[in-house]
Design a protein around this motif. Structure first.
Motif, short mmCIF file in Angstrom:
data_model
loop_
_atom_site.label_atom_id
_atom_site.label_comp_id
_atom_site.label_asym_id
_atom_site.label_seq_id
_atom_site.Cartn_x
_atom_site.Cartn_y
_atom_site.Cartn_z
N ARG A 33 0.82 -1.23 0.00
CA ARG A 33 0.00 0.00 0.00
C ARG A 33 0.85 1.27 0.00
O ARG A 33 0.34 2.36 -0.25
CB ARG A 33 -0.96 0.00 1.19
CG ARG A 33 -2.03 -1.07 1.04
CD ARG A 33 -2.96 -1.12 2.24
NE ARG A 33 -3.92 -2.20 2.10
CZ ARG A 33 -5.06 -2.12 1.40
NH1 ARG A 33 -5.40 -0.98 0.81
NH2 ARG A 33 -5.85 -3.15 1.29
N LEU A 34 2.15 1.13 0.31
CA LEU A 34 3.06 2.28 0.24
C LEU A 34 3.85 2.29 -1.08
O LEU A 34 4.69 3.16 -1.30
CB LEU A 34 4.03 2.26 1.43
CG LEU A 34 3.38 2.47 2.79
CD1 LEU A 34 4.38 2.22 3.91
CD2 LEU A 34 2.79 3.88 2.91
N ASN A 35 3.59 1.30 -1.94
CA ASN A 35 4.28 1.25 -3.24
C ASN A 35 4.09 2.53 -4.04
O ASN A 35 3.10 3.27 -3.84
CB ASN A 35 3.71 0.12 -4.11
CG ASN A 35 4.44 -1.20 -3.88
OD1 ASN A 35 5.14 -1.37 -2.89
ND2 ASN A 35 4.25 -2.12 -4.81
N LEU A 43 -3.27 9.14 -9.19
CA LEU A 43 -2.98 9.52 -7.80
C LEU A 43 -4.16 9.21 -6.88
O LEU A 43 -3.98 8.78 -5.73
CB LEU A 43 -2.61 11.00 -7.72
CG LEU A 43 -2.08 11.44 -6.35
CD1 LEU A 43 -0.74 10.78 -6.03
CD2 LEU A 43 -1.94 12.96 -6.26
N LYS A 44 -5.38 9.40 -7.39
CA LYS A 44 -6.57 9.12 -6.59
C LYS A 44 -6.60 7.64 -6.16
O LYS A 44 -6.96 7.32 -5.03
CB LYS A 44 -7.82 9.47 -7.40
CG LYS A 44 -9.11 9.30 -6.64
CD LYS A 44 -10.29 9.79 -7.46
CE LYS A 44 -11.59 9.71 -6.67
NZ LYS A 44 -11.90 8.32 -6.27
N ASP A 45 -6.22 6.75 -7.08
CA ASP A 45 -6.17 5.32 -6.75
C ASP A 45 -5.14 5.06 -5.64
O ASP A 45 -5.36 4.20 -4.76
CB ASP A 45 -5.79 4.49 -7.97
CG ASP A 45 -6.81 4.58 -9.10
OD1 ASP A 45 -8.01 4.67 -8.80
OD2 ASP A 45 -6.40 4.55 -10.28
N VAL A 46 -4.03 5.77 -5.71
CA VAL A 46 -2.98 5.58 -4.69
C VAL A 46 -3.51 6.02 -3.33
O VAL A 46 -3.32 5.33 -2.32
CB VAL A 46 -1.70 6.36 -5.06
CG1 VAL A 46 -0.65 6.22 -3.97
CG2 VAL A 46 -1.15 5.89 -6.40
N LEU A 93 -4.36 5.38 2.12
CA LEU A 93 -4.92 5.96 3.35
C LEU A 93 -5.46 4.93 4.35
O LEU A 93 -5.28 5.12 5.56
CB LEU A 93 -6.02 6.97 3.01
CG LEU A 93 -5.59 8.41 2.78
CD1 LEU A 93 -6.83 9.31 2.70
CD2 LEU A 93 -4.63 8.93 3.85
N PRO A 94 -6.10 3.84 3.89
CA PRO A 94 -6.54 2.84 4.88
C PRO A 94 -5.38 2.29 5.71
O PRO A 94 -5.54 2.02 6.90
CB PRO A 94 -7.17 1.73 4.02
CG PRO A 94 -7.58 2.41 2.75
CD PRO A 94 -6.56 3.50 2.53
N TYR A 95 -4.21 2.17 5.10
CA TYR A 95 -3.04 1.65 5.82
C TYR A 95 -2.49 2.71 6.78
O TYR A 95 -2.09 2.40 7.91
CB TYR A 95 -1.97 1.23 4.80
CG TYR A 95 -0.81 0.52 5.43
CD1 TYR A 95 -0.98 -0.72 6.04
CD2 TYR A 95 0.48 1.06 5.41
CE1 TYR A 95 0.10 -1.38 6.63
CE2 TYR A 95 1.55 0.41 5.98
CZ TYR A 95 1.36 -0.82 6.59
OH TYR A 95 2.42 -1.46 7.15
N ARG A 111 3.43 11.82 -2.33
CA ARG A 111 2.56 12.94 -2.71
C ARG A 111 1.14 12.67 -2.20
O ARG A 111 0.44 13.59 -1.74
CB ARG A 111 2.54 13.14 -4.24
CG ARG A 111 3.86 13.72 -4.76
CD ARG A 111 3.88 13.83 -6.29
NE ARG A 111 2.92 14.78 -6.78
CZ ARG A 111 1.91 14.51 -7.60
NH1 ARG A 111 1.74 13.28 -8.07
NH2 ARG A 111 1.09 15.45 -7.99
N ALA A 112 0.71 11.42 -2.27
CA ALA A 112 -0.63 11.06 -1.77
C ALA A 112 -0.74 11.34 -0.27
O ALA A 112 -1.74 11.91 0.19
CB ALA A 112 -0.90 9.59 -2.07
N LEU A 113 0.28 10.98 0.48
CA LEU A 113 0.23 11.19 1.94
C LEU A 113 0.33 12.68 2.29
O LEU A 113 -0.41 13.17 3.15
CB LEU A 113 1.34 10.37 2.61
CG LEU A 113 1.35 10.35 4.14
CD1 LEU A 113 -0.02 10.01 4.72
CD2 LEU A 113 2.39 9.35 4.64
N VAL A 114 1.21 13.39 1.59
CA VAL A 114 1.35 14.84 1.83
C VAL A 114 0.05 15.56 1.48
O VAL A 114 -0.38 16.48 2.19
CB VAL A 114 2.55 15.40 1.02
CG1 VAL A 114 2.51 16.92 0.95
CG2 VAL A 114 3.87 14.92 1.62
#
Ligand code: DG2
Length: 248
Positions: A86-88, A153-156, A161-163, A188-191
């Motif tokens: 999930r962090l890939n 990015l939305k898929d990422v 986020l669940p993880y 970028r997804a987490l930021v």
């Protein structure tokens, strides 16, 4: 104790970053430059007296190598580790293995930018028999859902986020300093989530390789101050280089 400390680290320059190829889930190694960046990242952690208590990585070698090197330099090689697909990196679909400059020349700047930085337009899907497909990669046997054939990015965000919520925030809440070593687009997804960046504005945010980014978070895992790169000058130069990739 509060505020919680979260350190984000994009892996150092990889062989394919160096060759200017779209990478995604292809499991490439660090270049010599990437090893040097990871070493420097460890030195920056030490200089800043940051002591990670737990490490999270993707299941891709370039992130694992970076964390191992940086933590070894910081004398923290012994801390517990959790890895998740999930962090890939974002799965780059049929672009995986393609040259970024050639893709830009062939499809034009607008399409190139859409594929690299749009929020919700994924690249074309990769065929299962493409040499750069992960359809038969044993490390993804048993992942919850299908191995992606492409991602935007939305898929990422939807798989990362669940993880974040199920695992990473738990360690933060326990007062642990958490190091997350991942990728340009998974970070970028987490930021985007942490800084509440809009779908439009995230397009212009780029994460440099190999420079720790430190967040201080409140009890709701919201930043108490702007996040800081441990080497701001190198980070600005690195982010600009990522933005310019493809344009020779
Ligand atoms: C890069 C990001 O990912 O590329 O997949 O090519 O962080 O794993 O090297 P990383 C890739 P861009 O989206 O910046 O083109």
């Amino acid at each position: 104790s509060l505020p919680y400390t979260l350190i984000l680290l994009r892996h150092g320059n990889s062989d394919w970053n160096q060759k200017n190829l779209f990478t995604g889930w292809v499991d490439v190694r660090l270049s010599d430059q990437g090893v040097a960046e990871a070493t420097r990242a460890g030195e920056l952690l030490t200089e800043s007296q940051l002591t990670p208590d737990v490490l999270y990585t993707s299941v891709l070698t370039r992130a694992i190598q970076t964390a191992n090197i940086a933590l070894d330099v910081a004398d923290r090689a012994w801390i517990p580790v959790k890895r998740s697909w999930r962090l890939n990196e974002r799965h780059y679909g049929a672009l995986q293995g393609k040259d970024k400059a050639q893709t830009l020349a062939e499809y034009g700047a607008e399409q190139f930018q859409v594929w690299r930085r749009s929020f919700d337009v994924p690249p074309p899907p990769i065929d299962d028999d493409n040499e750069y497909s992960q359809a038969n990669d044993p490390r993804y046997v048993g992942i919850d859902g299908e191995v992606p054939k492409t991602e935007c990015l939305k898929d990422v965000i939807d798989r990362m986020l669940p993880y974040w919520e199920s695992d990473i925030t738990g360690d933060l809440a326990a007062g642990k300093t958490v190091l997350v070593t991942a990728h340009g687009n998974s970070l970028r997804a987490l930021v985007k989530h942490l800084d509440d960046i809009s779908d439009d504005d995230i397009a212009s945010l780029n994460i440099p390789t190999g420079i720790p980014l430190v967040y201080k978070l409140d009890e709701n895992f919201r930043p108490t101050q702007p996040a800081e790169y441990l080497d701001p000058e190198a980070a600005a130069a690195g982010a600009a280089a990522v933005a310019a990739q493809g344009k020779k």
